[in-house]
Design a protein around this motif. Structure first.
Motif, mmCIF file in Angstrom:
data_model
loop_
_atom_site.group_PDB
_atom_site.id
_atom_site.type_symbol
_atom_site.label_atom_id
_atom_site.label_comp_id
_atom_site.label_asym_id
_atom_site.label_seq_id
_atom_site.Cartn_x
_atom_site.Cartn_y
_atom_site.Cartn_z
ATOM 1 N N TYR A 335 -16.592 11.416 27.956
ATOM 2 C CA TYR A 335 -15.958 12.838 28.946
ATOM 3 C C TYR A 335 -17.243 13.855 28.755
ATOM 4 C CZ TYR A 335 -10.975 12.060 27.715
ATOM 5 O OH TYR A 335 -9.855 11.465 27.785
ATOM 6 N N ARG A 336 -18.310 13.454 28.768
ATOM 7 C CA ARG A 336 -19.716 14.058 28.778
ATOM 8 C C ARG A 336 -19.662 15.277 27.838
ATOM 9 N NH1 ARG A 336 -18.625 11.462 32.952
ATOM 10 N NH2 ARG A 336 -20.038 11.340 35.171
ATOM 11 N N ARG A 337 -19.547 14.641 26.754
ATOM 12 C CA ARG A 337 -19.112 15.788 25.277
ATOM 13 C C ARG A 337 -20.440 15.437 24.380
ATOM 14 N NH1 ARG A 337 -14.610 18.438 24.572
ATOM 15 N NH2 ARG A 337 -15.740 18.992 22.424
ATOM 16 N N GLY A 338 -21.457 16.486 23.735
ATOM 17 C CA GLY A 338 -21.904 16.223 23.476
ATOM 18 C C GLY A 338 -22.226 14.999 21.665
ATOM 19 N N ARG A 339 -22.184 15.847 20.495
ATOM 20 C CA ARG A 339 -22.365 14.831 19.379
ATOM 21 C C ARG A 339 -21.089 15.506 19.251
ATOM 22 N NH1 ARG A 339 -23.056 11.327 17.010
ATOM 23 N NH2 ARG A 339 -22.874 11.501 14.281
ATOM 24 N N LEU A 340 -19.903 14.421 18.224
ATOM 25 C CA LEU A 340 -18.316 15.070 17.929
ATOM 26 C C LEU A 340 -18.618 14.059 17.049
ATOM 27 C CD1 LEU A 340 -16.046 14.476 21.488
ATOM 28 C CD2 LEU A 340 -16.912 16.951 20.083
ATOM 29 N N ALA A 341 -17.887 14.601 15.702
ATOM 30 C CA ALA A 341 -17.256 13.762 14.290
ATOM 31 C C ALA A 341 -16.462 14.529 14.397
ATOM 32 C CB ALA A 341 -18.775 15.209 13.705
ATOM 33 N N LEU A 342 -15.729 13.482 12.960
ATOM 34 C CA LEU A 342 -14.106 13.660 12.789
ATOM 35 C C LEU A 342 -15.385 14.347 10.701
ATOM 36 C CD1 LEU A 342 -13.026 10.488 13.256
ATOM 37 C CD2 LEU A 342 -12.027 11.885 14.310
#
Length: 463
Positions: A335-342
């Motif tokens: 999705y061309r997103r940077g780092r994601l976290a839960l």
């Protein structure tokens, strides 16, 4: 259709015949196995058979357009990358679409190199390459720290070395095909093709010619000789998914092929030797189907030399945080997103959820959360929303009506063995209307010939 499994597979969809041929030629020249179709409906029909790793579709097409096709593909195969070709100036709709997980948009006219680079990048994301040198690369696609799964994998490793038939039992979405691929990779046949076919997704009339091939002219639509999947898998592994849904007449032919190690294409007088290892999988209780006479006991014993049971996601909860983070990394890139976290609460919710749809449902939930996330940390509320949506996943009315109509037509054609007059009568439509319906769904009555079910079955359907 190119079924050479060594070549990465692309499904190409465009209602402009000339452009379709041109792009197909370019992709074939670049070493891809291309399946080219002229409508979204035909693309959906081809998905089950050609198992593409990347889909390239035009945006504007008669009937089902590129976005509708993307939505339909995305529901069943959320991680299959889709590239959309669009005319100059229709990009505004495109921007919102990349948010929905479309891999890329290409504006026509485009440079051939740009197309090839984009397909290559999509291919890389679709199937992360396992470095052949690593001792554990055979199981690289399976993410786990569960002792049940580790036991299963060491069993799989042991059976991989032999040629014994394996049957994988597990609920939908548990990863039966991933396990079959891992067994193939760990086996002496690893360099030969791995060919997968879903016995439940292909109409009965087509399944025989899919597996064994056919001679030109053996039925309506058979315009050329065609190699079956048994021959495509020569020297390698043939994975028969949802074997429990295979029609009885075909079970007899499959048993014969396994015993004699020979196959006979539909309409042919000669047999061909085949050397394949068969891995079967099912989510059904085959014993019950044997008791009810829907599955042959002799075939069951033939396929079921080694039984492997894949645990449900609920039986391997310690894997949920691992899998969730693995999917998160993969999807953020897509999705061309940077780092994601839960957030910790979101992870807690994932670990305690019931997961009737198993790993596939977890992937869908994470994907929905990624698509809607506005911050780097995904909050519990988004995960809850995605979990609830899964319970009541409603498709738009038109789409639901279409899907029902297609399934209904397939059923009615199966019952009447492709006899349009009888099928139209059962459906309460005249022949012309009925032909129009078939056309709308790209269904060919010839696919269902020789499929007459017993008489009382018809009586019941008519009642």
């Amino acid at each position: 259709m190119g079924m050479a499994n060594e070549n990465p597979r692309v499904l190409l969809v465009d209602d402009d015949k000339d452009l379709l041929q041109l792009i197909a030629m370019r992709l074939t020249a670049a070493g891809y196995a291309v399946t080219a179709v002229e409508s979204g409906e035909a693309a959906l029909a081809a998905l089950a058979v050609s198992r593409p790793q990347v889909v390239v579709t035009d945006l504007r097409m008669q009937g089902m357009d590129g976005m509708a096709l993307f939505d339909a593909i995305h529901r069943d195969s959320p991680s299959l990358p889709v590239l959309i070709l669009t005319a100059h100036g229709t990009i505004p709709e495109a921007v919102s679409a990349t948010r929905r997980g479309i891999f890329s948009f290409l504006t026509k006219p485009f440079e051939p190199k740009v197309l090839l680079d984009t397909v290559a990048e999509a291919m890389r994301l679709s199937s992360p390459p396992a470095a052949a040198g690593e001792p554990e690369s055979w199981r690289a696609e399976i993410t786990t720290r569960s002792s049940t799964m580790e036991d299963l994998l060491s069993q799989a490793r042991r059976v991989a070395a032999s040629d014994a038939s394996v049957c994988i039992f597990g609920a939908s979405g548990t990863g039966k095909e991933l396990l079959a691929r891992a067994i193939h990779r760990a086996s002496p046949r690893a360099q030969a093709p791995f060919v997968a076919v879903n016995c439940g997704a292909i109409p009965e009339g087509l399944l025989e010619s899919e597996l064994f091939g056919h001679k030109k002219g053996s039925f309506t639509g058979a315009v050329a000789d065609r190699r079956g999947l048994f021959q495509a898998a020569q020297g390698g592994t043939l994975f028969l998914d949802e074997i429990g849904d295979m029609p009885l007449p075909l079970q007899v032919k499959l048993l014969r092929a396994l015993e004699e190690r020979k196959i006979r294409p539909v309409g042919s007088h000669e047999s061909f030797d085949v050397d394949v290892r068969v891995i079967a999988a099912t989510h059904r209780k085959l014993e019950e189907r044997i008791a009810s006479g829907e599955f042959r006991e002799d075939l069951y014993y033939r396929l079921n030399v080694v039984k492997l049971y894949i645990p449900t996601l609920a039986e391997r909860r310690e894997d949920i945080p691992l899998l969730a983070n693995h999917f998160l990394t993969r999807l953020a890139e897509r999705y061309r997103r940077g780092r994601l976290a839960l957030s910790p609460e979101a992870t807690q919710l994932l670990v305690s959820a019931p997961w009737p749809g198993n790993v596939r449902q977890l992937l869908n939930v994470i994907e929905q959360a990624v698509a809607l996330a506005t911050t780097e940390v995904i909050p519990e509320s988004l995960v809850r929303q995605a979990l609830d949506a899964g319970d009541t996943a409603l498709t738009p009315l038109d789409e639901a009506r279409r899907a029902f109509e297609r399934d209904y037509l397939v059923r009615i054609l199966k019952i009447t063995g492709g006899n349009v007059t009888k099928a139209a009568r059962l459906a309460g439509r005249n022949r012309t209307e009925f032909y129009r319906l078939l056309e709308r769904h790209s269904l060919e009555p010839g696919m269902f010939k020789g499929n007459m079910k017993d008489k009382d079955h018809k009586e019941r359907a008519a009642a």
